[in-house]
Scaffold this motif. Structure first.
Motif, mmCIF file in Angstrom:
data_model
loop_
_atom_site.group_PDB
_atom_site.id
_atom_site.type_symbol
_atom_site.label_atom_id
_atom_site.label_comp_id
_atom_site.label_asym_id
_atom_site.label_seq_id
_atom_site.Cartn_x
_atom_site.Cartn_y
_atom_site.Cartn_z
ATOM 1 N N CYS A 41 27.098 -20.641 5.633
ATOM 2 C CA CYS A 41 28.436 -20.052 5.553
ATOM 3 C C CYS A 41 28.477 -18.773 6.388
ATOM 4 O O CYS A 41 27.454 -18.116 6.583
ATOM 5 C CB CYS A 41 28.740 -19.724 4.090
ATOM 6 S SG CYS A 41 30.295 -18.841 3.851
ATOM 7 N N THR A 43 29.459 -15.993 5.539
ATOM 8 C CA THR A 43 28.997 -14.863 4.721
ATOM 9 C C THR A 43 27.473 -14.725 4.774
ATOM 10 O O THR A 43 26.940 -13.634 4.592
ATOM 11 C CB THR A 43 29.490 -15.029 3.271
ATOM 12 O OG1 THR A 43 30.912 -15.236 3.307
ATOM 13 C CG2 THR A 43 29.211 -13.800 2.427
ATOM 14 N N HIS A 62 24.588 -20.280 -0.454
ATOM 15 C CA HIS A 62 25.447 -20.279 -1.643
ATOM 16 C C HIS A 62 26.442 -21.431 -1.648
ATOM 17 O O HIS A 62 27.345 -21.466 -2.455
ATOM 18 C CB HIS A 62 26.149 -18.926 -1.788
ATOM 19 C CG HIS A 62 26.968 -18.539 -0.598
ATOM 20 N ND1 HIS A 62 26.481 -17.757 0.412
ATOM 21 C CD2 HIS A 62 28.225 -18.867 -0.243
ATOM 22 C CE1 HIS A 62 27.419 -17.612 1.336
ATOM 23 N NE2 HIS A 62 28.488 -18.277 0.966
ATOM 24 N N ASP A 155 32.681 -23.062 -2.340
ATOM 25 C CA ASP A 155 32.970 -21.865 -1.553
ATOM 26 C C ASP A 155 34.146 -22.041 -0.596
ATOM 27 O O ASP A 155 35.288 -21.809 -0.989
ATOM 28 C CB ASP A 155 31.727 -21.376 -0.804
ATOM 29 C CG ASP A 155 31.974 -20.049 -0.086
ATOM 30 O OD1 ASP A 155 33.017 -19.434 -0.321
ATOM 31 O OD2 ASP A 155 31.119 -19.634 0.731
HETATM 32 ZN ZN LIG Z 1 30.367 -18.374 1.738
#
Ligand SMILES: [Zn+2]
Ligand SMILES: [Zn+2]
Length: 349
Positions: A41, A43, A62, A155
Motif C-alpha cells: 500500500c 502508506t 496491512h 484498506d
Molecule cells: Zn494502506
C-alpha cells in the motif's frame, strides 16, 4: 519454536525476506491467520522512506486476507478454517471514541506493520499474522466473493469509500487529487455514492486513463490548470467535495483551490508531518470543512462488501502485478519507483 518467512524493513529502502518466529495467540480475543494474499500500500512507503519513528526491524504489511488457523477462547464470531479479511486498523471497540462510532480515533488504535508509531503491531506481509480483537477487526469473506476484490476491503477500497461517503450529498461534484490506488478507489466510490461529476487530477497518463474507465473526467495538471478545468464544468463554483488522496502539502494546496464555497476537503492521504504550509485565508473565506484521520475501516467493511458482491465496486481492477513474497525486495523497489500501481504478493511463493 517454529518459524515463518516475513518481509522485514531493516532500514530506509531496505526490505528483506527473513525467517522470524511464527506468531502464537497471546490474548483470548486473538486469531492467527495463514496469509493467502497480501498487497503493498502507498502508506507502506512512510516506513519504507523513514518518515515514521521506527525503533526496531518492522514486519510490513496491512492489507491481507487468509484462513484462520487458530482462534483464542474469547473469539465469538470466527473459528478455525474461516476465510477472512482484516481491517488494517485495530481498535478496542469499547473506549469513548469506539463507542461513538469512531474506531479510527480509538485510544488504543493500532495499524499493522507501521512500527511503534502505530502500536507496534506485526504486519501481514508474512506467512502468518496475529490479528487482535478478531470479532471487531475481521470480516468474513462471503461465499462466491472474489478474493482479489475482498483483499482491499481491509484498506484501500474502504478508505477511499469512507473519504467520499462521510461527506457526499446526492448530485455533488467530486474532485479527487491523486490517482493512486486510494484516489481511484475514491473515484469508483463517488460514482456509486451519487456524484454528478467526478474529476481526477494527476499527471500520470496511464493512471488518468484508468480513472476514465471508472467514469471520471481526467485532469492532467501538466497540461491544464486543474482549477480552470473544474470551474469550467461547475458554473464556476468549484467542487463540492474534494478528496486529497495524496497526503502532501501540494495536494492540499490544490484541493483548497478546487473546493467550492461551503464545500468539504476530505483527506484519506496520511499526513505524518508536524506542520505544513496552507493557504488558510482561502480556506476560511470559503468556509471549508476539513475531514481526515485514520480511517474508520470497520464501520464500512459490510457496506463495501455488499457493493462488491453486487458488482458495483471492483477494486481488483487496480492490480497491476502479482509476485511471490520471496520477491518482496524487488516489489518494494518497483512500487516505490511507481513502476506498479498495485502489487499483490503470494506468501506461498
Ligand atoms: Zn494502506
Ligand atoms: Zn477504542
Amino acid at each position: 519454536m517454529s518459524t515463518m518467512k516475513a518481509a522485514v524493513l531493516k532500514g530506509p529502502h531496505t526490505v528483506v525476506l527473513e525467517d522470524i518466529a511464527r506468531p502464537t495467540i497471546t490474548e483470548p480475543t486473538d486469531v492467527i491467520l495463514k496469509v493467502e494474499r497480501t498487497a503493498i500500500c502507498g502508506t507502506d512507503l512512510h516506513p519504507y522512506e523513514s518518515r515514521l519513528e521506527l525503533e526496531d526491524d518492522v514486519v510490513l504489511g496491512h492489507e491481507f486476507l487468509g484462513t484462520i488457523v487458530a482462534a483464542g477462547p474469547g473469539v465469538a464470531n470466527f473459528s478455525e478454517g474461516d476465510r477472512v479479511v482484516a481491517s488494517c486498523v485495530v481498535s478496542c471497540g469499547a473506549c469513548y471514541w469506539c463507542r461513538r462510532g469512531n474506531p479510527g480515533r480509538c485510544a488504543g488504535v493500532r495499524i499493522f506493520g507501521m512500527g511503534i508509531t502505530f502500536g507496534d503491531l506485526v504486519g501481514g506481509q508474512a506467512e502468518y499474522v496475529l490479528v487482535p480483537n478478531a470479532d471487531l477487526t475481521l470480516k468474513a469473506i462471503p461465499e462466491g466473493a472474489d478474493d482479489d476484490d475482498m483483499l482491499f476491503v481491509g484498506d484501500i477500497i474502504t478508505t477511499g469509500y469512507e473519504a467520499v461517503r462521510r461527506s457526499i450529498r446526492p448530485g455533488d461534484t467530486v474532485a479527487i487529487v491523486g490517482a493512486g490506488p486510494v484516489g481511484l478507489c475514491a473515484a469508483m466510490s463517488a460514482e456509486v455514492l451519487g456524484a454528478s461529476q467526478v474529476f481526477v487530477v494527476d499527471r500520470v497518463p496511464a493512471r488518468l486513463k484508468e480513472a476514465e474507465q471508472y467514469g471520471a473526467i481526467p485532469v492532467n495538471f501538466d497540461e491544464v490548470d486543474p482549477q480552470d478545468a473544474v470551474y469550467d464544468l461547475t458554473d464556476w463554483r468549484g467542487a463540492d467535495l474534494v478528496i486529497d488522496a495524496v497526503g502532501h502539502e501540494t495536494a492540499l494546496q490544490s484541493a483548497t483551490r478546487l473546493v467550492a464555497g461551503g464545500g468539504t476537503i476530505s483527506i484519506p492521504g496520511a499526513y505524518v508531518e508536524e506542520s505544513i504550509p496552507l493557504p488558510f485565508g482561502e480556506l476560511w473565506i470559503k468556509g471549508v470543512t476539513i475531514e481526515g484521520g485514520v480511517a474508520n475501516i470497520v464501520n464500512y467493511m459490510d457496506e463495501v462488501t455488499t457493493l462488491i458482491m453486487a458488482g458495483k465496486l471492483r477494486p481488483s481492477s487496480l492490480i497491476s502485478h502479482r509476485m511471490g513474497l520471496s520477491e518482496v525486495s524487488e516489489a518494494y523497489r518497483m512500487f516505490h519507483e511507481r513502476e506498479a500501481t498495485k502489487i499483490v504478493l503470494d506468501p506461498s511463493k
